[in-house]
Design a protein around this motif. Structure first.
Motif, short mmCIF file in Angstrom:
data_model
loop_
_atom_site.label_atom_id
_atom_site.label_comp_id
_atom_site.label_asym_id
_atom_site.label_seq_id
_atom_site.Cartn_x
_atom_site.Cartn_y
_atom_site.Cartn_z
N ALA A 142 -4.03 -9.57 4.56
CA ALA A 142 -4.86 -9.34 4.75
C ALA A 142 -4.86 -7.71 5.39
N VAL A 143 -3.97 -7.25 5.47
CA VAL A 143 -3.56 -5.92 5.35
C VAL A 143 -3.74 -4.87 3.70
N ALA B 13 3.85 -6.25 -1.48
CA ALA B 13 2.35 -6.29 -1.15
C ALA B 13 2.84 -7.26 -0.83
N GLN B 14 4.16 -8.17 -1.44
CA GLN B 14 3.88 -9.84 -1.13
C GLN B 14 4.92 -9.90 0.61
N ARG C 136 -5.80 -6.84 1.69
CA ARG C 136 -6.74 -6.94 1.21
C ARG C 136 -7.74 -5.65 1.78
N LEU C 137 -7.91 -5.42 3.00
CA LEU C 137 -7.84 -4.48 3.68
C LEU C 137 -8.12 -3.19 2.76
N TYR C 138 -6.83 -2.42 2.91
CA TYR C 138 -6.71 -1.16 2.03
C TYR C 138 -7.38 -1.08 1.13
N GLY C 139 -7.24 -2.62 0.05
CA GLY C 139 -7.77 -2.43 -1.79
C GLY C 139 -9.15 -2.38 -1.96
N ARG C 140 -9.81 -2.27 -0.34
CA ARG C 140 -10.94 -2.62 0.46
C ARG C 140 -11.86 -1.38 0.51
N THR C 141 -11.19 -0.60 1.08
CA THR C 141 -11.11 0.52 1.50
C THR C 141 -10.59 1.62 0.06
N VAL C 142 -10.05 2.15 -0.07
CA VAL C 142 -9.22 2.18 -1.49
C VAL C 142 -10.60 2.70 -2.65
N GLY C 143 -11.10 0.98 -2.46
CA GLY C 143 -11.67 1.31 -3.58
C GLY C 143 -13.79 1.42 -3.67
N ARG C 144 -13.59 1.16 -1.91
CA ARG C 144 -15.34 2.60 -1.89
C ARG C 144 -14.34 3.63 -2.00
N LYS C 145 -13.95 4.66 -1.36
CA LYS C 145 -13.06 6.54 -1.61
C LYS C 145 -13.42 5.98 -2.99
N PRO D 56 0.64 -1.37 0.30
CA PRO D 56 -0.25 -0.25 -0.05
C PRO D 56 0.88 1.24 0.01
N PHE D 57 1.99 1.26 0.41
CA PHE D 57 2.85 2.80 -0.16
C PHE D 57 2.79 3.32 -1.13
N LEU D 58 3.06 2.29 -2.02
CA LEU D 58 2.97 3.15 -3.78
C LEU D 58 1.90 2.49 -4.47
N VAL D 59 0.80 3.32 -5.11
CA VAL D 59 -0.30 2.49 -5.73
C VAL D 59 -0.02 2.50 -7.55
N SER D 60 -0.45 1.43 -8.04
CA SER D 60 -0.42 1.92 -9.42
C SER D 60 -0.49 2.57 -9.91
N ARG D 61 -0.21 3.81 -10.89
CA ARG D 61 -1.01 4.81 -11.58
C ARG D 61 -0.74 6.22 -10.76
N ARG D 62 -0.94 5.72 -9.64
CA ARG D 62 -1.48 6.75 -9.04
C ARG D 62 -0.08 7.79 -8.62
#
Length: 157
Positions: A143-144, A93-94, A146-155, A41-47
């Motif tokens: 787990a972290v 993420a690995q 996945r949770l981060y992905g769900r949070t970002v996806g909702r936003k 979650p430190f660096l996000v693709s294309r962002r």
């Protein structure tokens, strides 16, 4: 007044990376947009973007390094450990450590990042958290993330 637009182009790494290496050899810093999810979650693709310098001198555990695998693939991951036989890497993420790879495989290191539109670097909270604390959380990373992905996806949704 004429309006300016920033354009991002995707270019094949086999073409682009030799150009980056040439600029790094001149002692310049090179910005690069992150693609792929291995540094989430430190660096996000294309962002987010990283700012690279030529890898010179001693490297440390926690440094984010750009290297070339023996199969020719270019990868940007964090140095996980350094041993006499080489360098070991792990994306944020690995959970699987990769290596050893020789020092010659590493050609650049990140000196700064643009994360969520804000510049961060050594000494900043998130830079140091992902450099020092996050590697110790390897067993719970999936787990972290996945949770981060769900949070970002909702936003974004």
């Amino acid at each position: 007044m004429e309006e300016q637009h920033n354009t991002t182009r995707l270019v094949d790494a086999q073409v682009y990376i030799p150009m980056i290496r040439s600029i790094l050899d001149e002692g310049k810093t090179v910005p690069l947009v992150i693609t792929g999810s291995s540094m989430t979650p430190f660096l996000v693709s294309r962002r987010d973007r990283i700012f690279l310098k030529k890898a010179e001198g001693a490297l440390q555990v926690g440094d984010m390094a750009f290297f070339r695998r023996p199969n020719g693939q270019y990868v940007f991951h964090r140095i996980r450990k350094i041993r006499p036989e080489g360098y070991y890497f792990l994306g944020d993420a690995q959970t699987e450590v990769e290596g050893p790879l020789p020092r010659e495989a590493i050609f650049a290191v990140a000196v700064q990042a643009e994360r969520k539109g804000r510049l961060v670097g050594p000494g900043d909270f998130w830079w140091e958290f992902f450099r020092t604390v996050w590697p110790r959380l390897r067993p719970v990373r999936p787990a972290v993330v996945r949770l981060y992905g769900r949070t970002v996806g909702r936003k974004q949704g």
